[in-house]
Design an enzyme around this catalytic site. Sequence first.
Site, short mmCIF file in Angstrom:
data_model
loop_
_atom_site.label_atom_id
_atom_site.label_comp_id
_atom_site.label_asym_id
_atom_site.label_seq_id
_atom_site.Cartn_x
_atom_site.Cartn_y
_atom_site.Cartn_z
N ARG A 7 -9.30 -18.68 -8.93
CA ARG A 7 -9.00 -17.23 -8.95
C ARG A 7 -10.26 -16.38 -8.92
NH1 ARG A 7 -5.66 -19.84 -7.85
NH2 ARG A 7 -3.65 -20.19 -8.84
N SER A 53 0.76 -13.76 -12.56
CA SER A 53 0.10 -14.30 -13.76
C SER A 53 -0.81 -13.24 -14.36
CB SER A 53 -0.72 -15.53 -13.39
OG SER A 53 0.14 -16.57 -12.99
N GLU A 68 -6.16 -11.91 -15.42
CA GLU A 68 -6.18 -12.22 -13.99
C GLU A 68 -5.78 -10.96 -13.21
OE1 GLU A 68 -4.47 -15.95 -12.65
OE2 GLU A 68 -3.69 -14.97 -10.84
C1 LIG Z 1 6.03 -12.80 -8.59
C2 LIG Z 1 4.55 -13.08 -8.38
C3 LIG Z 1 4.12 -14.39 -8.26
C4 LIG Z 1 2.76 -14.67 -8.06
N1 LIG Z 1 2.37 -15.97 -7.94
C5 LIG Z 1 1.05 -16.25 -7.70
C6 LIG Z 1 0.62 -17.60 -7.53
O1 LIG Z 1 1.39 -18.55 -7.60
N2 LIG Z 1 -0.69 -17.83 -7.29
C7 LIG Z 1 -1.60 -16.81 -7.21
O2 LIG Z 1 -2.79 -17.07 -6.96
N3 LIG Z 1 -1.21 -15.53 -7.38
C8 LIG Z 1 0.09 -15.22 -7.61
N4 LIG Z 1 0.47 -13.92 -7.79
C9 LIG Z 1 -0.55 -12.86 -7.79
C10 LIG Z 1 -0.84 -12.22 -6.45
O3 LIG Z 1 0.27 -12.35 -5.57
C11 LIG Z 1 -2.10 -12.79 -5.78
O4 LIG Z 1 -3.24 -12.61 -6.58
C12 LIG Z 1 -2.36 -12.13 -4.41
O5 LIG Z 1 -3.35 -12.86 -3.74
C13 LIG Z 1 -2.81 -10.68 -4.52
O6 LIG Z 1 -2.77 -10.14 -3.22
P1 LIG Z 1 -2.41 -8.61 -2.98
O7 LIG Z 1 -2.45 -8.36 -1.53
O8 LIG Z 1 -1.15 -8.25 -3.66
O9 LIG Z 1 -3.65 -7.91 -3.69
P2 LIG Z 1 -3.71 -6.71 -4.81
O10 LIG Z 1 -2.83 -7.10 -5.93
O11 LIG Z 1 -3.35 -5.44 -4.09
O12 LIG Z 1 -5.19 -6.74 -5.18
C14 LIG Z 1 -5.71 -7.84 -5.92
C15 LIG Z 1 -7.23 -7.84 -5.79
O13 LIG Z 1 -7.57 -8.15 -4.44
C16 LIG Z 1 -8.43 -7.15 -3.90
N5 LIG Z 1 -8.11 -7.01 -2.47
C17 LIG Z 1 -6.90 -6.79 -1.90
N6 LIG Z 1 -7.03 -6.73 -0.56
C18 LIG Z 1 -8.35 -6.91 -0.28
C19 LIG Z 1 -9.13 -6.94 0.92
N7 LIG Z 1 -8.57 -6.74 2.11
N8 LIG Z 1 -10.46 -7.15 0.82
C20 LIG Z 1 -11.05 -7.32 -0.39
N9 LIG Z 1 -10.37 -7.30 -1.56
C21 LIG Z 1 -9.02 -7.09 -1.50
C22 LIG Z 1 -8.13 -5.89 -4.69
O14 LIG Z 1 -9.23 -5.00 -4.70
C23 LIG Z 1 -7.87 -6.48 -6.08
O15 LIG Z 1 -9.11 -6.72 -6.72
C24 LIG Z 1 1.83 -13.61 -8.00
C25 LIG Z 1 2.27 -12.29 -8.11
C26 LIG Z 1 3.62 -12.02 -8.32
C27 LIG Z 1 4.06 -10.59 -8.44
#
Ligand SMILES: Cc1cc2nc3c(=O)[nH]c(=O)nc-3n(C[C@H](O)[C@H](O)[C@H](O)COP(=O)(O)OP(=O)(O)OC[C@H]3O[C@@H](n4cnc5c(N)ncnc54)[C@H](O)[C@@H]3O)c2cc1C
Length: 319
Positions: free
Chosen positions: A180, A229, A299
Amino acid sequence: MAFPDLLDRLGDWTQEVRGRLQSNFNLAPYTWFRVGGPAQLLFNPADEADLAFFLKNLPSDIPVLVIGLGSNLLVREGGVEGVVIRLSGKAFSSVEVDDDLKVTVGAAMPDMRFATQMAKQGIGGFAFYKGIPGGIGGALRMNAGAHGAETKDNLIAARAVDRQGVIHDLTPDDLQHAYRHCGAPADYIFTQATYQGVAGDPEALKAEMDDVSTYREENQPTKERTGGSTFKNPDGLSAWKLVDEAGLRGFMLGGAQVSPKHTNFLINTGEATAEDIERLGETIRGKVRERTGLALHWEIKRVGKHRDGVSIPEFMDGA
Ligand SMILES: Cc1cc2nc3c(=O)[nH]c(=O)nc-3n(C[C@H](O)[C@H](O)[C@H](O)COP(=O)(O)OP(=O)(O)OC[C@H]3O[C@@H](n4cnc5c(N)ncnc54)[C@H](O)[C@@H]3O)c2cc1C
C-alpha cells in the site's frame, strides 16, 4: 463553507485550458463516503497535454491534489484549498493491447471495468482488480492489491505529470512500490499504466472474477458508503482482528460505524460527517493502542482541512 474564487487570481492563461474548471465544487459525491467539503477549484483536464499545460502555468504556491474514484479517500468538511484534479473521460480511459499482450490503460479507467474487459479479451493477471472499486491512478498510488496480488506484480511502466507540468515515463524501479505504498514523488499525477498481460481463457478468467466478487459480497460491506480498509495491516497482523479484539465491531460515533461485517471498514450510516468518521478512526486507534501498545496507521487518505475551530486529536480516548 466557500473559498475565494481562485479563477479570479489565475488570469487569462486559463482561457487556453481545454478541460473544465469549476470553483467551489462539492467533492462529497466524488467519494465513496459521500461526505466532506468543496474543492476551491476542480480541474478535469481534457488530456495529458492539457494537464501539463495547466500545471506549468499554475503559480507554484497553489497546492494541488489529485483524486481518483474516491474509494480510499476522506475529504474533511472545511474543503480542499487550491486545485483538485480529477482525471475523467475518454482521454484517460483508453486501453491498448499490443501483440506481446502489453496493456496500456488510462489512469481514470475503473479497476473493475478494466478486469472485466481484459477477461473478455482473454488476457489474465487482473482478476484481483474485480474487487477494488478505485481507478488505475489510485491503484498506482496505493499499490492496490487483494487476493494475493498487487498492482506492482505485472506492472512494467507508468506515466506521470509533475507539479511543473513535466511528463515522466517511469519504470517499476522509479515507483518503489511496497505494501500500500508508492515511492514516486508525491506530486506525480499518474496518467497511464502499462502491464504485462498473460494469455488466458475468457471463461476461466470470468470464473476467477466471479469468485472475487462472491468473496467480497460475503465478507465486506461492498454496498455501503465506506472507504475500504481504514488501517494498514501491521507487520504479520490483521488490522480487522485488532479492532475486533478491542470490542469495536458495530461501534458507533455520530453517524459513523465500525462495519459489523468487516471491522477494518468504517461506514457512513446515512448522516455521518467526515468529522464523525475521523473521530471514530482515532477512537479505534486509541483503544487498540491502549490494549496492545500498537499504533495503527491510516490507509485511508484524509485530505482537506477541518471546519474552523475543529481539531481531532490522534488516539482519542486511548492510552
Ligand atoms: C468496498 C471497498 C473495497 C476495497 N478493497 C480494496 C482492496 O481489496 N485492496 C486495496 O488495495 N484497496 C481496496 N480499497 C481501497 C481503494 O479502492 C484503493 O485504494 C484504490 O486503489 C483507490 O483508488 P481511487 O481511484 O478510488 O483513489 P482515491 O481514493 O480517489 O485516492 C487514493 C489516493 O490515490 C491518489 N491518486 C488517485 N488518482 C491518482 C493519480 N491519477 N495519480 C496519482 N495519485 C492518484 C490520491 O491522491 C489519494 O492519495 C477498497 C475500497 C472500498 C470502498
